[in-house]
Design a protein around this motif. Structure first.
Motif, PDB file in Angstrom:
ATOM      1  N   CYS A  98      21.801 108.536  20.868  1.00  0.00           N
ATOM      2  CA  CYS A  98      20.689 108.788  21.788  1.00  0.00           C
ATOM      3  C   CYS A  98      19.767 107.576  21.922  1.00  0.00           C
ATOM      4  CB  CYS A  98      19.892 110.007  21.329  1.00  0.00           C
ATOM      5  SG  CYS A  98      20.774 111.583  21.504  1.00  0.00           S
ATOM      6  N   VAL A  99      19.626 106.806  20.841  1.00  0.00           N
ATOM      7  CA  VAL A  99      18.813 105.586  20.904  1.00  0.00           C
ATOM      8  C   VAL A  99      19.414 104.604  21.898  1.00  0.00           C
ATOM      9  CG1 VAL A  99      18.054 103.542  19.636  1.00  0.00           C
ATOM     10  CG2 VAL A  99      17.872 105.790  18.573  1.00  0.00           C
ATOM     11  N   SER A 100      20.678 104.280  21.718  1.00  0.00           N
ATOM     12  CA  SER A 100      21.310 103.291  22.593  1.00  0.00           C
ATOM     13  C   SER A 100      21.432 103.811  24.020  1.00  0.00           C
ATOM     14  CB  SER A 100      22.682 102.891  22.048  1.00  0.00           C
ATOM     15  OG  SER A 100      23.513 104.022  21.870  1.00  0.00           O
ATOM     16  N   LEU A 101      21.681 105.112  24.163  1.00  0.00           N
ATOM     17  CA  LEU A 101      21.783 105.707  25.495  1.00  0.00           C
ATOM     18  C   LEU A 101      20.512 105.484  26.297  1.00  0.00           C
ATOM     19  CD1 LEU A 101      22.815 107.641  27.709  1.00  0.00           C
ATOM     20  CD2 LEU A 101      22.124 109.545  26.243  1.00  0.00           C
ATOM     21  N   GLN A 102      19.357 105.645  25.648  1.00  0.00           N
ATOM     22  CA  GLN A 102      18.091 105.576  26.373  1.00  0.00           C
ATOM     23  C   GLN A 102      17.675 104.158  26.748  1.00  0.00           C
ATOM     24  OE1 GLN A 102      15.016 108.766  25.067  1.00  0.00           O
ATOM     25  NE2 GLN A 102      16.356 108.510  23.308  1.00  0.00           N
ATOM     26  N   THR A 103      18.352 103.166  26.209  1.00  0.00           N
ATOM     27  CA  THR A 103      18.069 101.789  26.633  1.00  0.00           C
ATOM     28  C   THR A 103      18.821 101.429  27.904  1.00  0.00           C
ATOM     29  OG1 THR A 103      19.896 100.813  25.361  1.00  0.00           O
ATOM     30  CG2 THR A 103      17.807 101.115  24.204  1.00  0.00           C
ATOM     31  N   LEU A 104      19.852 102.204  28.241  1.00  0.00           N
ATOM     32  CA  LEU A 104      20.763 101.806  29.310  1.00  0.00           C
ATOM     33  C   LEU A 104      20.196 101.883  30.728  1.00  0.00           C
ATOM     34  CD1 LEU A 104      24.028 103.303  27.800  1.00  0.00           C
ATOM     35  CD2 LEU A 104      23.619 100.896  28.328  1.00  0.00           C
ATOM     36  N   PRO A 105      19.410 102.905  31.115  1.00  0.00           N
ATOM     37  CA  PRO A 105      18.930 102.944  32.502  1.00  0.00           C
ATOM     38  C   PRO A 105      18.134 101.715  32.918  1.00  0.00           C
ATOM     39  CG  PRO A 105      18.666 105.089  31.482  1.00  0.00           C
ATOM     40  CD  PRO A 105      19.080 104.150  30.388  1.00  0.00           C
ATOM     41  N   SER A 106      17.288 101.199  32.031  1.00  0.00           N
ATOM     42  CA  SER A 106      16.485 100.017  32.375  1.00  0.00           C
ATOM     43  C   SER A 106      17.370  98.833  32.739  1.00  0.00           C
ATOM     44  CB  SER A 106      15.586  99.623  31.196  1.00  0.00           C
ATOM     45  OG  SER A 106      14.671 100.636  30.892  1.00  0.00           O
ATOM     46  N   PHE A 107      18.408  98.626  31.961  1.00  0.00           N
ATOM     47  CA  PHE A 107      19.276  97.475  32.199  1.00  0.00           C
ATOM     48  C   PHE A 107      20.207  97.707  33.377  1.00  0.00           C
ATOM     49  CE2 PHE A 107      17.881  96.944  27.806  1.00  0.00           C
ATOM     50  CZ  PHE A 107      17.409  95.640  27.865  1.00  0.00           C
ATOM     51  N   ALA A 108      20.575  98.970  33.621  1.00  0.00           N
ATOM     52  CA  ALA A 108      21.351  99.279  34.825  1.00  0.00           C
ATOM     53  C   ALA A 108      20.529  99.002  36.075  1.00  0.00           C
ATOM     54  CB  ALA A 108      21.812 100.735  34.801  1.00  0.00           C
ATOM     55  N   ASN A 109      19.252  99.386  36.043  1.00  0.00           N
ATOM     56  CA  ASN A 109      18.358  99.105  37.174  1.00  0.00           C
ATOM     57  C   ASN A 109      18.140  97.605  37.345  1.00  0.00           C
ATOM     58  OD1 ASN A 109      18.063 101.860  37.609  1.00  0.00           O
ATOM     59  ND2 ASN A 109      16.158 102.010  36.467  1.00  0.00           N
ATOM     60  N   ALA A 110      17.957  96.910  36.217  1.00  0.00           N
ATOM     61  CA  ALA A 110      17.762  95.456  36.282  1.00  0.00           C
ATOM     62  C   ALA A 110      18.994  94.759  36.842  1.00  0.00           C
ATOM     63  CB  ALA A 110      17.431  94.914  34.886  1.00  0.00           C
TER      64      ALA A 110
END
Length: 398
Positions: free
Chosen positions: A107-119
């Protein structure tokens, strides 16, 4: 030079990302309470800690991108693979404590992913690629809805292991999607004059951004209260003693409706933003996100819960796209990754607040009072976002 249209490739990234959310994160509270037999308060604490770690991790990873040869792709692939590994390991008989740690790590790593997908998308737009972000994000919502609804029968047939295994498979495909996403024709400059600002310089250059982020945190507490606690909300709409299969069916249907009604606004956003300013769409979306909370609180039975989800059409559907475009427009080109990461951190903090606050409130005063508190915080969030939003002239990519 004709711009390369990479919308389909970028859509693949969002389809796998939000399918991952649909399987793993939407059922995280249920996984901890039903499979591992934690109370709602303890489950909220576990997921709150995971979300807090994700909040701390995002600016650290952004700093790594700013200061090293690593880029958004590298970070996204690494987080995707870490999610895959930790989620798969939860099916092994490693004991309750180890399973909690592994699931929380996913869940920690999952929640970092949207920001970088948007970037990744904003970098593409600013480096010569043609991307319909709304279409890509809309297809992500389709996959979120399908995954959320598909999870219910999978859980029924294969137990709650289906949550982790399905999420792990999606995370692996997400890593592939990022890996094959084409690079832009004109990469962002890394000359000294184009180096990203420090955090202090960033907020000095964007003085209203702090108010915006506070508003995002408060608004997302309400939004995540609905997402994270949908199992308990669904249970409260059914007769006392309803079977788990009936509750998960209502939960999955509600999440599917919310995802499907998002599509028109997301698909049409690139046209809408040419007619009405992006900052106006952003504020309008906040109002409808709050309306969804109010309708969920007031409307009775499962049908009332389903009706409330239609507010998602002008709520989160618009916010998910408008906020990314807005931040991508108001921050300097060199701060594309930093701006999207701060926006993602606001989302993460809202999720943290929802886990810590809402689980405890459900245990102490019940679902209805939890929704009342979430609604009040969401209203305050609207005020903060209105005060922290700048008038913009032309949206990036429009």
């Amino acid at each position: 030079m004709k711009k390369e249209n990479v919308t389909i490739q970028y859509a693949f990234v969002h389809m796998m990302l939000w399918a991952l959310y649909g399987f793993l994160f939407s059922y995280a509270n249920m996984y901890l309470t039903e499979r591992l037999h934690l109370s709602d308060t303890r489950a909220g604490l576990v997921l709150g800690i995971a979300t807090g770690l994700a909040f701390l991790l995002q600016p650290i990873l952004t700093s790594v991108v700013d200061r090293t040869q690593m880029n958004v792709r590298h970070v996204s692939i690494a987080c995707s693979l870490f999610t895959t590994i930790t989620a798969m390991l939860t099916v092994l008989p490693l004991g309750k404590a180890a399973t909690i740690v592994l699931f929380a790590g996913a869940c920690v790593s999952l929640q970092t992913l949207p920001s970088f997908a948007n970037a990744l998308g904003m970098e593409g737009l600013r480096s010569g690629q043609k991307i319909n972000f709304g279409l890509a994000r809309g297809l992500g919502s389709v996959f979120f809805g399908v995954a959320s609804r598909l999870a219910a029968p999978l859980i029924d047939h294969f137990t709650l292991h289906a949550v982790a295994v399905s999420g792990a498979i999606c995370a692996a495909f997400l890593a592939v999607a990022v890996l094959i996403f084409p690079k832009g024709n004109c990469p962002l400059s890394h000359e000294e004059s184009e180096q990203p600002s420090s955090a202090k310089e960033f907020f000095k250059e964007n003085p209203k951004f702090i108010a915006l982020l506070i508003g995002v945190v408060l608004l997302y507490i309400g939004h995540n209260a609905l997402s994270n606690c949908m199992f308990r909300i669904s249970e409260s709409k059914l007769p006392i003693g309803a079977a788990q299969a009936d509750i998960t069916a209502v939960q999955g249907t509600a999440l599917l409706i919310a995802a499907l009604v998002e599509l028109p606004m997301m698909f049409l956003f690139t046209r809408l933003v040419k007619k009405v300013r992006c900052d106006i769409w952003l504020i309008l979306s906040c109002v409808f996100m709050t309306l969804r909370l109010i309708l969920t609180l007031l409307l009775p039975a499962a049908m009332g819960l389903y009706i409330a989800q239609f507010a998602q059409m002008f709520g989160y559907a618009l916010f998910a796209v408008a906020s990314v475009y807005y931040v991508g427009t108001v921050v300097a080109k060199r701060n594309v990754v930093k701006g999207q990461t701060y926006l993602g951190s606001g989302n993460t903090m809202g999720c943290l607040g929802a886990y810590v606050l809402c689980g405890s409130l459900i245990d102490l005063v019940g679902v209805e009072n939890m929704l009342i508190v979430s609604t009040v915080l969401s209203v305050i969030g609207i005020v903060c976002i209105v005060s922290g939003t700048e008038r913009i002239k032309q949206t990036v990519g429009s």
